[in-house]
Design an enzyme around this catalytic site. Structure first.
Site, PDB file in Angstrom:
ATOM      1  CG  HIS A 168      -1.895   0.986   1.406  1.00 21.26           C
ATOM      2  ND1 HIS A 168      -1.626   2.281   1.795  1.00 21.26           N
ATOM      3  CD2 HIS A 168      -3.235   0.923   1.223  1.00 21.26           C
ATOM      4  CE1 HIS A 168      -2.757   2.953   1.840  1.00 21.26           C
ATOM      5  NE2 HIS A 168      -3.748   2.157   1.496  1.00 21.26           N
ATOM      6  CG  ASP A 221       0.687  -2.225   6.245  1.00 16.21           C
ATOM      7  OD1 ASP A 221      -0.238  -2.390   7.063  1.00 16.21           O
ATOM      8  OD2 ASP A 221       0.554  -1.576   5.179  1.00 16.21           O
ATOM      9  CD  GLN A 268      -6.692  -4.595   4.053  1.00 16.07           C
ATOM     10  OE1 GLN A 268      -7.599  -5.364   4.358  1.00 16.07           O
ATOM     11  NE2 GLN A 268      -6.925  -3.343   3.699  1.00 16.07           N
ATOM     12  CE  LYS A 272      -7.137  -0.310   6.398  1.00 15.55           C
ATOM     13  NZ  LYS A 272      -7.832   0.039   5.159  1.00 15.55           N
ATOM     14  CB  CYS A 290      -3.908   3.149  -1.636  1.00 15.55           C
ATOM     15  SG  CYS A 290      -5.134   4.383  -1.366  1.00 15.55           S
TER      16      CYS A 290
END
Ligand code: PMP
Length: 405
Positions: free
Chosen positions: A123, A200, A203, A226, A364
């Site tokens: 991302h 990261d 997700q 999220k 993104c």
């Protein structure tokens, strides 16, 4: 599996809505998840019962809010199995968490000529902060590529590392491809070469059991919104040894020990990285989102979503000219695709008119778009509340739209 989908859906009042007079189907949880009543009520309770600014110890209300706020730090620590609660820093979100590390870590540990490895499937939030740091420190960004199937070329990683390599930045789960990256294997290679790893987890943490000790990551970042939690709150996990050596990212109240014009000393971690009044309300409501995840159970959510993923993938593949991006066997509940001679944006717009919320565009992730030589695509992403019936509604609508186009 004991998964009471009706009960789970009943926690999300928004799902009862009609959109353009059609039942609302939400397939955009990857962008932001809907919030259960538990989270909405936690916010309201705070304001009705015990609101005050935290860490000031000024009065009953402030003490009570501080206790609740700090309790969420413990919940986050447990959720990702961090060793110490001081290793949990509250930020605005994943983006701020990565920027914090890209600034502070690089300020202390990266010098001219050094290299930072960034995967090709990131991302923008896990690319641009490193580019800014590289400009500041005259360092270099090195790309870790992925295959057309959507898997990191792990064999390439040792070849990319040399004595100038300082850090590897990689997503746990790709927001476009859905690939669950082999984090433990990456940290193993990094450890052998004295390289630091930032993952990261934006997700990942709402779909998988994350264990920062077992995977031995140095930094791990994610966003509450999220994870069925509120907006404006995120987490940076960092190993104590790094956080203690890193300079502050922002200056202000809370992050100091003593201030004078002769010089200022800084607070201990995590407060050194939490300048100013934080998002008290959202952090406390985030605690309710973590309780919600624990109550349903991440392994149950994973199994449920996996079922949705396989069902939708199989059905989508029956549509002529449809190409899915990201076909790793280790995949989370995200499906990005394009259909020959159809613009993803047109598809998304027409699906919206049928009550179905999907994501279209570059997501993104321009470097992923460039890999497949495309301008954009359409993404559906599932959450704990989605159903096969919704997938059927979506497929029927998609086929109808294709006829129209
Ligand atoms: N990384 C990934 C993989 C993401 O999917 C997102 C959100 N789309 C981000 C980072 C940025 O998260 P936020 O906007 O909450 O900071």
């Amino acid at each position: 599996m004991n998964y009471d989908i009706h009960k789970i859906r009943s926690y999300f009042p928004i799902l009862e809505n009609k959109v353009y007079d059609k039942p609302f189907v939400y397939f955009d949880s990857g962008a932001s998840a809907q919030k259960p009543v538990q989270v909405l009520e936690a916010e309201e309770e705070l304001h009705n019962k015990y609101y005050g600014n935290i860490h000031r110890g000024a009065h009953f209300m402030a003490d009570k809010a501080t206790e609740q706020f700090e309790n969420v730090r413990n919940k986050v620590k447990d959720l990702i199995n961090a060793k110490n609660r001081e290793e949990i820093i509250f930020t605005k979100g994943t983006t701020e968490s990565i920027n914090l590390v890209a600034f502070s870590f690089c300020e202390q540990f990266v010098k001219e000529g050094d290299e930072i490895i960034v995967s090709e499937m990131e991302h923008h939030a896990n690319i641009v902060p490193w580019q800014l740091a590289a400009i500041r420190k005259k360092a270099r960004i090195v790309k870790l590529p992925f295959s057309d199937k959507g898997e990191i070329l792990l064999d390439k990683l040792p070849e990319l590392i040399n004595n100038k390599t300082k850090l590897i930045a990689i997503a746990h789960v790709s927001n476009v491809l859905g690939t669950i990256n082999p984090i433990s294997e990456i940290t193993k290679i990094a450890r052998q070469n004295n390289v630091v790893v930032l993952v990261d987890g934006a997700q990942a943490v709402q779909h998988l059991n994350v264990d920062v000790q077992e995977t031995d990551v140095d930094f791990y970042t994610f966003s509450a919104h999220k994870m069925y939690g509120p907006n404006g709150v995120g987490v940076l996990y960092g190993k104590r040894k790094w956080l203690e050596q890193m300079p502050p990212y922002q200056g202000g109240g809370e992050m100091i020990s003593e201030v004078s014009f002769e010089g200022t000393t800084f607070n201990e971690i995590p407060y050194k990285f939490e300048a100013g009044t934080p998002n008290i309300t959202s952090v406390i409501a985030f605690g309710a989102a973590i309780d919600f995840l624990n109550k349903i159970g991440l392994p149950n959510i994973k199994e449920w979503e996996n079922d949705l993923l396989h069902y939708a993938t199989k059905k989508l593949k029956e549509i002529p000219g449809l190409k899915i991006y990201g076909e790793s066997n280790s995949k989370s509940s995200v499906i990005s695709f394009n259909i020959e001679n159809v613009h993803a944006y047109d598809l998304g717009m027409l699906l919206d008119k049928m009550g179905i919320a999907v994501r279209t565009g570059h997501l993104c992730a321009d470097t992923v778009m460039q890999h497949y030589n495309m301008q954009g695509c359409l993404r559906i992403s599932f959450g704990a509340y989605n159903t096969k019936e919704e997938i059927d509604i979506f497929l029927k609508a998609l086929k109808k739209v294709l006829l129209m186009l």
